[in-house]
Enzyme design. Sequence first.
Site, PDB file in Angstrom:
ATOM      1  N   LYS A  88       0.857  -1.182   0.000  1.00 24.59           N
ATOM      2  CA  LYS A  88       0.000   0.000   0.000  1.00 24.59           C
ATOM      3  C   LYS A  88       0.892   1.230   0.000  1.00 24.59           C
ATOM      4  CE  LYS A  88      -3.495   2.509   2.570  1.00 24.59           C
ATOM      5  NZ  LYS A  88      -4.438   2.506   3.684  1.00 24.59           N
ATOM      6  N   LYS A 113      -2.229  -1.626  -3.832  1.00 28.17           N
ATOM      7  CA  LYS A 113      -3.089  -0.443  -3.769  1.00 28.17           C
ATOM      8  C   LYS A 113      -2.260   0.829  -3.845  1.00 28.17           C
ATOM      9  CE  LYS A 113      -5.977   1.999  -0.547  1.00 28.17           C
ATOM     10  NZ  LYS A 113      -6.457   2.109   0.784  1.00 28.17           N
TER      11      LYS A 113
HETATM   12  C1  PBG Z   1      -7.293   3.440   5.688  1.00 26.28           C
HETATM   13  C2  PBG Z   1      -7.589   3.348   4.236  1.00 26.28           C
HETATM   14  C3  PBG Z   1      -7.438   4.318   3.242  1.00 26.28           C
HETATM   15  C4  PBG Z   1      -7.957   3.758   2.074  1.00 26.28           C
HETATM   16  C5  PBG Z   1      -8.349   2.472   2.386  1.00 26.28           C
HETATM   17  N1  PBG Z   1      -8.102   2.233   3.727  1.00 26.28           N
HETATM   18  C6  PBG Z   1      -6.966   5.709   3.333  1.00 26.28           C
HETATM   19  C7  PBG Z   1      -5.557   6.005   3.609  1.00 26.28           C
HETATM   20  O1  PBG Z   1      -4.708   5.127   3.773  1.00 26.28           O
HETATM   21  O2  PBG Z   1      -5.264   7.190   3.704  1.00 26.28           O
HETATM   22  C8  PBG Z   1      -8.060   4.447   0.743  1.00 26.28           C
HETATM   23  C9  PBG Z   1      -9.146   3.946  -0.144  1.00 26.28           C
HETATM   24  C10 PBG Z   1      -9.472   4.826  -1.298  1.00 26.28           C
HETATM   25  O3  PBG Z   1      -8.814   5.851  -1.558  1.00 26.28           O
HETATM   26  O4  PBG Z   1     -10.419   4.474  -1.984  1.00 26.28           O
HETATM   27  N2  PBG Z   1      -5.977   3.502   6.052  1.00 26.28           N
END
Ligand code: PBG
Length: 329
Positions: free
Chosen positions: A195, A248
Amino acid sequence: MNLERRPRRLRASAAMRSLVREHDVRVSSLVQPLFVADDRQPKGEISSMPGIARHSVEGAVAEARALHALGINAVMLFGIPDHKDAEASSAHDPHGVVQRTIRALKRDVPGLVVIADLCNCEYTDHGHCGILDERGDVDNDATLELLGRIALSYAEAGVDVVAPSDMMDGRIGYLRTILDASGYTAIALMSYAAKFASAFYGPFREAADSTPQFGDRRSYQMDPPNGREAVREAILDLEEGADIVMVKPALAYLDLVRAVREISDVPVACYNVSGEYAMVKAAARNGWIDEDRIVDEMLVSFVRAGADVIVTYFAKAFAERSRTKSPNA
Ligand code: PBG
């Protein structure tokens, strides 16, 4: 001129193209994210994500029922709580908004796979993904303990899959141990393995009210230029027992979906995130692109890159369209 080879022969008609088509997007592989807002939180459409709403618990159940009827097998829950504090205490409240939604979904839409995103950023008043140390950085090991408590509260509510998105080191192994020790051996872990610290999450942070109040997430989420490190993160999570590994965001990271697919013996997921959704919606609203064709092309690129599971805000619209679309269009 060498015209002995003519690849155009197989593109001559819709039937021919359909006959030799290599990849298909299956509605059954899509996951629809659902935002569930606590009692006092505003509900309704998210301005930067047209067509996506913050639901009440009852609203989420109704939406999930409609999704299931369209052939979608799974939803992923994000909670927007009434109460935030430094320890994210409402994240593991047995009566928290996500826990209540899990119970309601398992009761009313029992055929649906319920995935719960596991993170603290929606629950902390500072908006970071864990417990802060004295320097204001996220304390890895203290956060693990908190994640374990939240995961157990989801498990008690009846969740099928826990999906940690916090990017703390060692969380997959830690969560597997905690869940198994409490008898939750059947709950799967879908790891946000690679991520990235991405600007593509912008609209989500508005939707979930989870923007960090200071600094950014670069000390725990990955640095976008790093591909080898993404593979290493995935390997670590596989070793720790991840049942599904995720990359992601998706669009700008398709090389890594492929790279992770090649080293993984479990299903690979990708997350087509909020910014990717918002860009398509905004351009389509201006009449600059054909939304349906763009969505089809994006989703099939995930499949072609090697994704088995696709988390996307387009899941419902795609499923609705698949019902009416001629199969060899
Ligand atoms: C929580 C999380 C996030 C997303 C999914 N889980 C936000 C982040 O990490 O700031 C993003 C999902 C999206 O942008 O659709 N940590």
